[in-house]
Design a protein around this motif. Structure first.
Motif, PDB file in Angstrom:
ATOM      1  N   LEU A   1       0.827  -1.199   0.000  1.00 30.86           N
ATOM      2  CA  LEU A   1       0.000   0.000   0.000  1.00 30.86           C
ATOM      3  C   LEU A   1       0.867   1.257   0.000  1.00 30.86           C
ATOM      4  O   LEU A   1       1.955   1.296   0.581  1.00 30.86           O
ATOM      5  CB  LEU A   1      -0.903   0.029   1.231  1.00 30.86           C
ATOM      6  CG  LEU A   1      -1.879  -1.147   1.389  1.00 30.86           C
ATOM      7  CD1 LEU A   1      -2.679  -0.984   2.668  1.00 30.86           C
ATOM      8  CD2 LEU A   1      -2.803  -1.223   0.184  1.00 30.86           C
ATOM      9  N   LEU A   2       0.351   2.312  -0.656  1.00 32.39           N
ATOM     10  CA  LEU A   2       1.003   3.624  -0.629  1.00 32.39           C
ATOM     11  C   LEU A   2       0.806   4.259   0.734  1.00 32.39           C
ATOM     12  O   LEU A   2      -0.224   4.089   1.373  1.00 32.39           O
ATOM     13  CB  LEU A   2       0.413   4.548  -1.704  1.00 32.39           C
ATOM     14  CG  LEU A   2       0.646   4.141  -3.151  1.00 32.39           C
ATOM     15  CD1 LEU A   2      -0.135   5.064  -4.094  1.00 32.39           C
ATOM     16  CD2 LEU A   2       2.130   4.218  -3.496  1.00 32.39           C
ATOM     17  N   GLU A   3       1.790   4.979   1.161  1.00 28.91           N
ATOM     18  CA  GLU A   3       1.693   5.657   2.442  1.00 28.91           C
ATOM     19  C   GLU A   3       1.136   7.071   2.242  1.00 28.91           C
ATOM     20  O   GLU A   3       1.496   7.771   1.295  1.00 28.91           O
ATOM     21  CB  GLU A   3       3.057   5.733   3.122  1.00 28.91           C
ATOM     22  CG  GLU A   3       3.583   4.363   3.561  1.00 28.91           C
ATOM     23  CD  GLU A   3       4.920   4.469   4.285  1.00 28.91           C
ATOM     24  OE1 GLU A   3       5.540   5.585   4.185  1.00 28.91           O
ATOM     25  OE2 GLU A   3       5.325   3.519   4.955  1.00 28.91           O
ATOM     26  N   ALA A   4       0.282   7.455   3.126  1.00 30.71           N
ATOM     27  CA  ALA A   4      -0.314   8.796   3.069  1.00 30.71           C
ATOM     28  C   ALA A   4      -0.311   9.398   4.467  1.00 30.71           C
ATOM     29  O   ALA A   4      -0.878   8.812   5.390  1.00 30.71           O
ATOM     30  CB  ALA A   4      -1.735   8.741   2.521  1.00 30.71           C
ATOM     31  N   ARG A   5       0.371  10.542   4.589  1.00 37.08           N
ATOM     32  CA  ARG A   5       0.390  11.215   5.878  1.00 37.08           C
ATOM     33  C   ARG A   5      -0.898  12.020   6.018  1.00 37.08           C
ATOM     34  O   ARG A   5      -1.249  12.809   5.135  1.00 37.08           O
ATOM     35  CB  ARG A   5       1.592  12.146   5.997  1.00 37.08           C
ATOM     36  CG  ARG A   5       1.775  12.727   7.405  1.00 37.08           C
ATOM     37  CD  ARG A   5       3.200  13.259   7.569  1.00 37.08           C
ATOM     38  NE  ARG A   5       3.439  14.400   6.713  1.00 37.08           N
ATOM     39  CZ  ARG A   5       3.202  15.664   7.049  1.00 37.08           C
ATOM     40  NH1 ARG A   5       2.667  15.924   8.246  1.00 37.08           N
ATOM     41  NH2 ARG A   5       3.464  16.647   6.238  1.00 37.08           N
TER      42      ARG A   5
ATOM     43  N   SER B   1       2.569  12.210  -5.884  1.00 36.02           N
ATOM     44  CA  SER B   1       1.917  12.206  -7.193  1.00 36.02           C
ATOM     45  C   SER B   1       1.288  10.849  -7.506  1.00 36.02           C
ATOM     46  O   SER B   1       0.420  10.755  -8.381  1.00 36.02           O
ATOM     47  CB  SER B   1       2.939  12.568  -8.276  1.00 36.02           C
ATOM     48  OG  SER B   1       4.037  11.651  -8.246  1.00 36.02           O
ATOM     49  N   ALA B   2       1.723   9.807  -6.769  1.00 34.66           N
ATOM     50  CA  ALA B   2       1.175   8.474  -7.038  1.00 34.66           C
ATOM     51  C   ALA B   2      -0.209   8.282  -6.433  1.00 34.66           C
ATOM     52  O   ALA B   2      -0.953   7.379  -6.840  1.00 34.66           O
ATOM     53  CB  ALA B   2       2.119   7.401  -6.497  1.00 34.66           C
ATOM     54  N   ILE B   3      -0.547   9.118  -5.493  1.00 33.84           N
ATOM     55  CA  ILE B   3      -1.850   8.981  -4.834  1.00 33.84           C
ATOM     56  C   ILE B   3      -2.924   9.581  -5.731  1.00 33.84           C
ATOM     57  O   ILE B   3      -2.832  10.742  -6.156  1.00 33.84           O
ATOM     58  CB  ILE B   3      -1.838   9.662  -3.462  1.00 33.84           C
ATOM     59  CG1 ILE B   3      -0.868   8.935  -2.511  1.00 33.84           C
ATOM     60  CG2 ILE B   3      -3.242   9.713  -2.857  1.00 33.84           C
ATOM     61  CD1 ILE B   3      -0.782   9.558  -1.140  1.00 33.84           C
ATOM     62  N   LYS B   4      -3.914   8.775  -6.017  1.00 34.14           N
ATOM     63  CA  LYS B   4      -5.053   9.198  -6.828  1.00 34.14           C
ATOM     64  C   LYS B   4      -6.337   8.872  -6.081  1.00 34.14           C
ATOM     65  O   LYS B   4      -6.339   8.095  -5.128  1.00 34.14           O
ATOM     66  CB  LYS B   4      -5.054   8.515  -8.195  1.00 34.14           C
ATOM     67  CG  LYS B   4      -3.773   8.662  -8.997  1.00 34.14           C
ATOM     68  CD  LYS B   4      -3.571  10.109  -9.431  1.00 34.14           C
ATOM     69  CE  LYS B   4      -2.283  10.277 -10.260  1.00 34.14           C
ATOM     70  NZ  LYS B   4      -2.026  11.673 -10.618  1.00 34.14           N
ATOM     71  N   GLU B   5      -7.426   9.419  -6.575  1.00 34.90           N
ATOM     72  CA  GLU B   5      -8.710   9.145  -5.947  1.00 34.90           C
ATOM     73  C   GLU B   5      -9.049   7.674  -6.092  1.00 34.90           C
ATOM     74  O   GLU B   5      -8.909   7.095  -7.189  1.00 34.90           O
ATOM     75  CB  GLU B   5      -9.796  10.039  -6.560  1.00 34.90           C
ATOM     76  CG  GLU B   5     -11.138   9.910  -5.825  1.00 34.90           C
ATOM     77  CD  GLU B   5     -12.165  10.898  -6.332  1.00 34.90           C
ATOM     78  OE1 GLU B   5     -13.145  11.154  -5.611  1.00 34.90           O
ATOM     79  OE2 GLU B   5     -11.992  11.431  -7.449  1.00 34.90           O
ATOM     80  N   GLY B   6      -9.496   7.042  -5.004  1.00 31.20           N
ATOM     81  CA  GLY B   6      -9.862   5.636  -5.003  1.00 31.20           C
ATOM     82  C   GLY B   6      -8.746   4.692  -4.634  1.00 31.20           C
ATOM     83  O   GLY B   6      -8.951   3.477  -4.515  1.00 31.20           O
ATOM     84  N   VAL B   7      -7.512   5.211  -4.459  1.00 28.41           N
ATOM     85  CA  VAL B   7      -6.360   4.362  -4.119  1.00 28.41           C
ATOM     86  C   VAL B   7      -6.436   3.959  -2.652  1.00 28.41           C
ATOM     87  O   VAL B   7      -6.816   4.748  -1.802  1.00 28.41           O
ATOM     88  CB  VAL B   7      -5.055   5.123  -4.423  1.00 28.41           C
ATOM     89  CG1 VAL B   7      -3.859   4.320  -3.913  1.00 28.41           C
ATOM     90  CG2 VAL B   7      -4.926   5.383  -5.909  1.00 28.41           C
ATOM     91  N   HIS B   8      -6.080   2.689  -2.397  1.00 23.60           N
ATOM     92  CA  HIS B   8      -5.995   2.172  -1.036  1.00 23.60           C
ATOM     93  C   HIS B   8      -4.644   2.566  -0.445  1.00 23.60           C
ATOM     94  O   HIS B   8      -3.606   2.272  -1.035  1.00 23.60           O
ATOM     95  CB  HIS B   8      -6.145   0.646  -1.045  1.00 23.60           C
ATOM     96  CG  HIS B   8      -6.341   0.060   0.318  1.00 23.60           C
ATOM     97  ND1 HIS B   8      -6.183  -1.279   0.583  1.00 23.60           N
ATOM     98  CD2 HIS B   8      -6.717   0.616   1.498  1.00 23.60           C
ATOM     99  CE1 HIS B   8      -6.421  -1.527   1.842  1.00 23.60           C
ATOM    100  NE2 HIS B   8      -6.773  -0.368   2.422  1.00 23.60           N
TER     101      HIS B   8
END
Length: 443
Positions: free
Chosen positions: A29-33, A432-439
Motif C-alpha cells: 500500500l502507498l503511504e499517506a500522511r 503524485s502516485a496517490i489518486k482518488e480511489g487508491v488504497h
C-alpha cells in the motif's frame, strides 16, 4: 445531504475492499500522511481590498479671470495653508483701478471745495446779519433826523409866512427834509431786501421754530442760509464714497488674482501653465490632504451585518511592505449603484509621508461573528477552483477527493465551514502516485 455522501462513500469503500480481497491480500500500500480536522470556534475575519484615499481635498478654482504669470507649484508639491500657488494679471482690472482712483481723487477735491464753500457761506451769513443790524441802526438814526428836520421845517414855516426868513432859506430847509426822507425810504427798501432769508417767516417756512434766545436764533438763521452748501457737501461725500467702494471692489477682485492654498497638503493635479488664460470659476489645481489618509475598501451586502464601527482591522500596503492595525471608522450608509457594495473607511497613519493616493490596500476586518470552522493546512491543498479548495481525505483506508468553499484565510491557515465531517482525516503533502480511489496506509 452530508449523511447521504457519507453513506455513498462507505458503500464505495466496501466495494473497493471486496475487490481488493478478491484479488488477494498482501499488496503493497502507498503511504499517506494524514491530519485529523476538528471544528473550533474562530472569530470570522472578512478579507477585502481597496485603495488609499484622502481625508479631504480641495478643488482650487479661479474666482476671477486672468493670465498666469507666476506658477509656484507643480504636481506633487507640498504646500501649507496660505502659500501662494500662482499669480495672474488682468489688464482690464488695472485700467479700471486707475479710473476709479482718478474718480476718487476728483471727488475728494470737490468735497474739500464744498467744505471750504460752506465755511465761506457761514461767514457770509454772519456778515450779512451784522450788516443788517448796522443798516437797521442807520435807519433808526435817519428816522430821528427826519423827525427833527420835519419839526424844524414846521417851526420855520411860521417865520417864513411872517417874513422872518427868506423864501430861498425856507426852500433849502424843505429840500433838506425831503432828502432825509428819501434816505429813510431807500434804507427801508434795502433792509427789506437784506432781510430775505433772515426773517422769522423764513425759519417757519423751513420747518424751524424761531428761538426766543437771540444767540440761538442767530445760529438758526445761519443754518438756514448755508443749507444749499451743506447739501453740496453731502453730494460730494456720496460721490467720494461711491468712488471708494468702486476702488475697494476692484482691489478685491485684483486680490483674487493671487491664488493661495486653502489648506496644507499635496498638489494632486495641476490644470494650468504659465502664460495660460484662466476663466472665472475654472479649476486650476487640486490640493489633497494626506496627513490623515484612509484605506477605502468594499464590502458585499451579505457581510455588512458582520462589521460595525470600531471593528478591528489590519491593513497591508503591499507596495511599501507596510502593515497597520486600525479600526473601522466609517461605513457608507448607501450601496454603490453599480456594484451593490458598501464602502468602508479605515484610518491610516502617514508618519513617514510615503502613503500616496490610490495605493492598493489589502484589509482583514475582524467581525463580530464567531463561528466553528475546520482549519485546513496549506500542505493539503491540491488546487483551487474559484473560491473553493481541492484536497484528499481518507475514509476506511481509501482516498477521496473533496471540494469545499473557503470561508477565510488567516495566519497561514484556510478555514472552511462544511463539506467534511468533524474528525475526518485529510492527506497532507500527497505524493503524485496517490489518486482518488487508491488504497493507502495512513502514517
Amino acid at each position: 445531504m452530508k449523511r447521504n455522501l457519507s453513506l455513498a462513500g462507505a458503500v464505495l469503500c466496501a466495494v473497493l475492499c471486496s475487490c481488493a480481497k478478491a484479488k488477494g491480500g498482501g499488496e503493497e500500500l502507498l503511504e499517506a500522511r494524514t491530519v485529523t480536522v476538528k471544528k473550533s470556534a474562530q472569530n470570522f475575519c472578512l478579507d477585502t481590498f481597496g485603495s488609499v484615499t484622502y481625508k479631504r481635498k480641495n478643488e482650487v478654482t479661479a474666482l476671477v479671470e486672468g493670465t498666469v504669470y507666476e506658477l509656484n507649484v507643480q504636481e506633487g508639491s507640498k504646500v501649507c495653508q496660505g502659500d501662494v500657488l500662482l499669480r495672474m494679471k488682468n489688464v482690464q482690472y488695472e485700467i479700471q483701478k486707475a479710473e476709479f482712483q482718478n474718480q476718487l481723487n476728483s471727488a475728494k477735491a470737490r468735497l474739500r471745495a464744498a467744505k471750504n464753500n460752506l465755511t465761506q457761506e457761514e461767514l457770509g451769513a454772519q456778515s450779512r446779519m451784522l450788516s443788517l443790524e448796522n443798516a437797521r441802526a442807520s435807519l433808526a438814526q435817519k428816522k430821528e433826523e427826519l423827525d427833527l428836520s420835519k419839526k424844524n421845517l414846521e417851526k420855520n414855516r411860521s417865520l417864513f409866512e411872517a417874513g422872518g426868513i427868506s423864501e430861498s432859506a425856507f426852500e433849502k430847509m424843505s429840500l433838506e427834509c425831503q432828502a432825509v426822507q428819501t434816505e429813510v425810504a431807500i434804507l427801508e427798501k434795502e433792509i427789506k431786501a437784506d432781510e430775505m432769508g433772515f426773517r422769522d417767516q423764513d425759519l417757519l417756512a423751513a420747518g424751524i421754530e424761531p428761538s426766543e434766545d437771540p444767540e440761538e436764533k442767530a445760529r438758526q438763521l445761519v443754518e438756514l442760509n448755508v443749507q444749499s452748501a451743506k447739501i453740496q457737501i453731502e453730494l460730494c461725500a456720496a460721490e467720494a464714497q461711491n468712488a471708494e467702494e468702486n476702488l475697494r471692489s476692484i482691489n478685491s477682485l485684483m486680490e483674487n488674482l493671487t491664488i493661495r492654498s486653502p489648506m496644507s497638503g499635496i498638489v494632486g493635479t495641476l490644470n494650468v501653465e504659465n502664460g495660460e488664460r484662466v476663466t472665472q470659476n475654472q479649476k486650476t489645481l487640486t490640493i489633497i490632504d494626506m496627513s490623515e489618509p484612509f484605506a477605502q475598501v468594499t464590502v458585499q451586502e451579505k457581510d455588512m451585518e458582520k462589521i460595525a464601527l470600531g471593528s478591528p482591522a489590519l491593513v497591508e500596503i503591499e507596495s511599501l511592505g507596510q502593515k497597520q492595525k486600525s479600526a473601522v471608522s466609517f461605513i457608507s450608509p448607501l450601496a454603490d449603484y453599480e456594484t451593490g457594495n458598501f464602502y468602508i473607511k479605515i484610518p491610516l497613519k502617514n508618519t513617514e509621508e510615503n502613503l500616496r493616493f490610490g495605493m492598493f490596500a489589502q484589509c482583514s476586518i475582524e467581525t463580530n461573528k464567531r463561528e466553528n470552522f475546520f482549519a485546513a493546512p496549506p500542505e493539503a491543498i491540491l488546487g483551487r477552483n474559484g473560491n473553493n479548495i481541492l484536497f484528499y481525505c481518507v475514509q476506511n483506508g481509501y482516498v477521496f477527493q473533496k471540494e469545499c468553499p473557503i470561508e477565510m484565510e488567516r495566519n497561514g491557515k484556510i478555514f472552511i465551514s462544511g463539506g467534511i465531517e468533524d474528525g475526518e482525516k485529510i492527506v497532507v503533502n500527497p505524493s503524485s502516485a496517490i489518486k482518488e480511489g487508491v488504497h493507502v496506509k495512513e502514517i
